[in-house]
Design a protein around this motif. Sequence first.
Motif, short mmCIF file in Angstrom:
data_model
loop_
_atom_site.label_atom_id
_atom_site.label_comp_id
_atom_site.label_asym_id
_atom_site.label_seq_id
_atom_site.Cartn_x
_atom_site.Cartn_y
_atom_site.Cartn_z
N PRO A 1 15.13 -6.60 37.46
CA PRO A 1 15.92 -6.83 36.24
C PRO A 1 15.84 -5.63 35.30
CG PRO A 1 14.62 -8.77 36.78
CD PRO A 1 14.16 -7.69 37.69
N ALA A 2 16.83 -5.49 34.43
CA ALA A 2 16.90 -4.34 33.52
C ALA A 2 15.68 -4.30 32.60
CB ALA A 2 18.17 -4.42 32.70
N THR A 3 15.17 -3.09 32.40
CA THR A 3 14.04 -2.87 31.49
C THR A 3 14.51 -2.04 30.32
OG1 THR A 3 12.51 -2.89 33.37
CG2 THR A 3 11.69 -1.99 31.31
N GLU A 4 14.44 -2.60 29.13
CA GLU A 4 14.87 -1.90 27.94
C GLU A 4 13.77 -0.98 27.43
OE1 GLU A 4 16.01 -4.86 25.16
OE2 GLU A 4 17.79 -5.51 26.27
N ALA A 5 14.18 0.03 26.64
CA ALA A 5 13.24 1.00 26.03
C ALA A 5 12.31 1.58 27.09
CB ALA A 5 12.44 0.34 24.91
N SER A 6 12.87 2.01 28.19
CA SER A 6 12.09 2.58 29.29
C SER A 6 12.46 4.04 29.49
CB SER A 6 12.32 1.79 30.57
OG SER A 6 13.70 1.75 30.90
N LEU A 7 11.61 4.75 30.26
CA LEU A 7 11.78 6.19 30.47
C LEU A 7 11.54 6.50 31.94
CD1 LEU A 7 12.03 9.14 29.38
CD2 LEU A 7 9.51 9.09 29.10
N ALA A 8 12.42 7.32 32.51
CA ALA A 8 12.27 7.78 33.90
C ALA A 8 11.66 9.17 33.89
CB ALA A 8 13.62 7.77 34.61
N VAL A 9 10.57 9.34 34.64
CA VAL A 9 9.89 10.64 34.73
C VAL A 9 9.51 10.90 36.18
CG1 VAL A 9 8.96 10.53 32.39
CG2 VAL A 9 7.65 9.55 34.29
N PRO A 10 9.31 12.16 36.58
CA PRO A 10 8.82 12.44 37.93
C PRO A 10 7.44 11.83 38.12
CG PRO A 10 9.69 14.43 36.89
CD PRO A 10 9.60 13.39 35.83
N HIS A 11 7.11 11.52 39.38
CA HIS A 11 5.80 10.92 39.65
C HIS A 11 4.66 11.86 39.28
CE1 HIS A 11 6.65 7.06 41.58
NE2 HIS A 11 7.74 7.61 42.09
N ASP A 12 4.91 13.20 39.31
CA ASP A 12 3.84 14.13 38.94
C ASP A 12 3.44 14.00 37.47
OD1 ASP A 12 3.66 15.13 41.46
OD2 ASP A 12 4.93 16.90 41.09
N ALA A 13 4.31 13.41 36.66
CA ALA A 13 3.97 13.27 35.25
C ALA A 13 2.98 12.15 35.00
CB ALA A 13 5.25 13.04 34.43
N LEU A 14 2.81 11.27 35.98
CA LEU A 14 1.93 10.11 35.79
C LEU A 14 0.50 10.44 36.22
CD1 LEU A 14 3.91 6.95 36.96
CD2 LEU A 14 2.90 7.36 34.72
N TYR A 15 -0.43 9.88 35.48
CA TYR A 15 -1.85 9.99 35.81
C TYR A 15 -2.39 8.58 35.95
CZ TYR A 15 -1.45 14.91 34.49
OH TYR A 15 -1.08 16.23 34.41
N GLY A 16 -2.68 8.21 37.19
CA GLY A 16 -3.23 6.87 37.42
C GLY A 16 -2.26 5.75 37.16
N ASN A 17 -0.96 6.01 37.16
CA ASN A 17 0.08 4.99 36.97
C ASN A 17 0.09 4.38 35.58
OD1 ASN A 17 1.26 5.25 39.42
ND2 ASN A 17 0.57 3.31 40.26
N ALA B 1 9.51 7.74 38.59
CA ALA B 1 8.79 6.58 38.08
C ALA B 1 9.42 6.11 36.78
CB ALA B 1 7.32 6.92 37.86
N LEU B 2 9.57 4.81 36.64
CA LEU B 2 10.09 4.22 35.40
C LEU B 2 8.91 3.60 34.66
CD1 LEU B 2 12.75 3.63 33.86
CD2 LEU B 2 12.70 1.36 34.89
N VAL B 3 8.73 4.01 33.41
CA VAL B 3 7.60 3.55 32.61
C VAL B 3 8.11 3.07 31.26
CG1 VAL B 3 5.98 5.11 33.75
CG2 VAL B 3 7.17 5.86 31.68
N LYS B 4 7.26 2.32 30.61
CA LYS B 4 7.54 1.90 29.23
C LYS B 4 6.22 1.85 28.48
CE LYS B 4 7.25 -3.07 30.18
NZ LYS B 4 7.95 -4.37 30.08
N GLY B 5 6.30 1.99 27.17
CA GLY B 5 5.09 1.98 26.35
C GLY B 5 5.44 1.87 24.88
N SER B 6 4.57 1.23 24.16
CA SER B 6 4.83 1.01 22.73
C SER B 6 4.76 2.31 21.92
CB SER B 6 3.81 0.00 22.18
OG SER B 6 2.49 0.48 22.37
N GLU B 7 4.10 3.35 22.47
CA GLU B 7 3.96 4.60 21.72
C GLU B 7 5.00 5.63 22.11
OE1 GLU B 7 -0.02 6.10 21.74
OE2 GLU B 7 -0.92 4.09 21.69
N LEU B 8 5.87 5.29 23.08
CA LEU B 8 6.93 6.22 23.45
C LEU B 8 8.02 6.23 22.38
CD1 LEU B 8 7.42 5.61 27.30
CD2 LEU B 8 6.73 7.75 26.18
N VAL B 9 8.41 7.44 21.96
CA VAL B 9 9.41 7.60 20.90
C VAL B 9 10.39 8.68 21.34
CG1 VAL B 9 9.82 8.16 18.47
CG2 VAL B 9 7.73 6.95 19.15
N ASP B 10 11.66 8.47 21.06
CA ASP B 10 12.67 9.49 21.38
C ASP B 10 12.30 10.82 20.76
OD1 ASP B 10 14.18 7.72 22.84
OD2 ASP B 10 15.54 7.22 21.21
N GLY B 11 12.50 11.89 21.52
CA GLY B 11 12.25 13.23 21.01
C GLY B 11 10.91 13.79 21.43
#
Length: 416
Positions: A326-342, A373-383
């Motif tokens: 299902p659709a995930t709002e306020a989410s961000l797509a990043v390369p897997h190399d950007a993730l540390y420990g998921n 990888a698609l991630v979401k987080g409360s501290e993610l902010v545009d910009g």
Amino acid sequence: MGKRLLPLLVVALGIGMFVLLQVTRTPPPAVDVAERAWPVSTVEVSLGTHHSHVSLYGEVVAPGRVTITAPLPGRIAERPVMEGSRVEAGDLLVALDDDDIQPVVVQAEAELARIEAELEAQHVRFASDTEVLTRENELLANARQQVERMRSLVRRNLASRAELDQYENDIARAEVTRLTRQGELNQQPARVAELEAQRAAARAQLNEARRDAERARAHAEFAAIVTELAVAPGDRVREGDALLDIIPLQGMEVRARVSADLEPELLEALAASSALVAHDSQGNRYRLRGMAGVGDPAGTEAIFTSDRPPLWLRPGKLVTLSLERPATEASLAVPHDALYGNDLLYIVEESRLLPLPVTYVGEIPGPDGSPWALVKGSELVDGQRVVTTHLPNAVDGLAVEPVPVDSGARESEDAP
């Protein structure tokens, strides 16, 4: 005395000269150690609504599998299909010899005809006995009148007592016969009910025999694949022996186990009648039909069906599915190399790394088609600028230097 002091003077003179040189030497220039800034690539945070994908590994099953069995003992006369044959509705699968089937039907028909004839005879007998009883009652009435006249003659001595006794005995015997016949007539409903029950049983046996005779020529009821051939023409089989199996083309399912954390999300989507779709490696489409009724601590099986299953789909095969979540709002797509420990990203703030906790949602196709990888987080902010270069020594506060994207090919060489 002077010879003894001379060595001491030489040593004292050397020490003095060393101290003088240390005091009067020129201090070395100070060396400034510059902190290294690691070159990294970054992407700008732009939150949006995305449909992630999760990989599932399932097995093909056929809950609609049908086993064709022998309805009667007999010999296999025909079996025009082979293992793996694809059949359509109405195609002949296997047939028993008619010489083994028809006698059973004829015997059932004969038994039904016998009982119906007996029932008809019982009705005729009842009608006859009823008519006879009427005549017997009339004769008995006449005989009683004759006895009364005989008694009158005996009282006037115009007839003997023996003749009167003979008339009375005849009346008694006639009464017994009448009572016996009346009892027979009274039993008529019970006898008719018994014969009707026998007729119903015989009719059921005839219907069963005809049904078995029809099933002795087994036809496919739907488009299917033939499997598990157990007989060949000429084999003799017993009632209930398995002959072959067929698997409906439209009834196959893919069952894939989903993790316990993903299960509530799928159940909510099913409850809301949201269509969840998965695709295999060849692009075939599968729809999530439901979840298995029984699970375990590791998760529950998700059940997928296909309206147009591929020809290669067979029970027992393993299929890798990519499920669109299902659709995930306020989410961000990043390369897997950007993730540390998921669960961790690094952003650049004042040329230093700053850790940012996130929640991994799933995968989504990246700009080049590779999985991101698609991630979401409360501290993610545009910009914000997210580091996409994977640094093995990444720590909070590490100095970095963002580089243009086209320099990314050199980053791996410079990365520690």
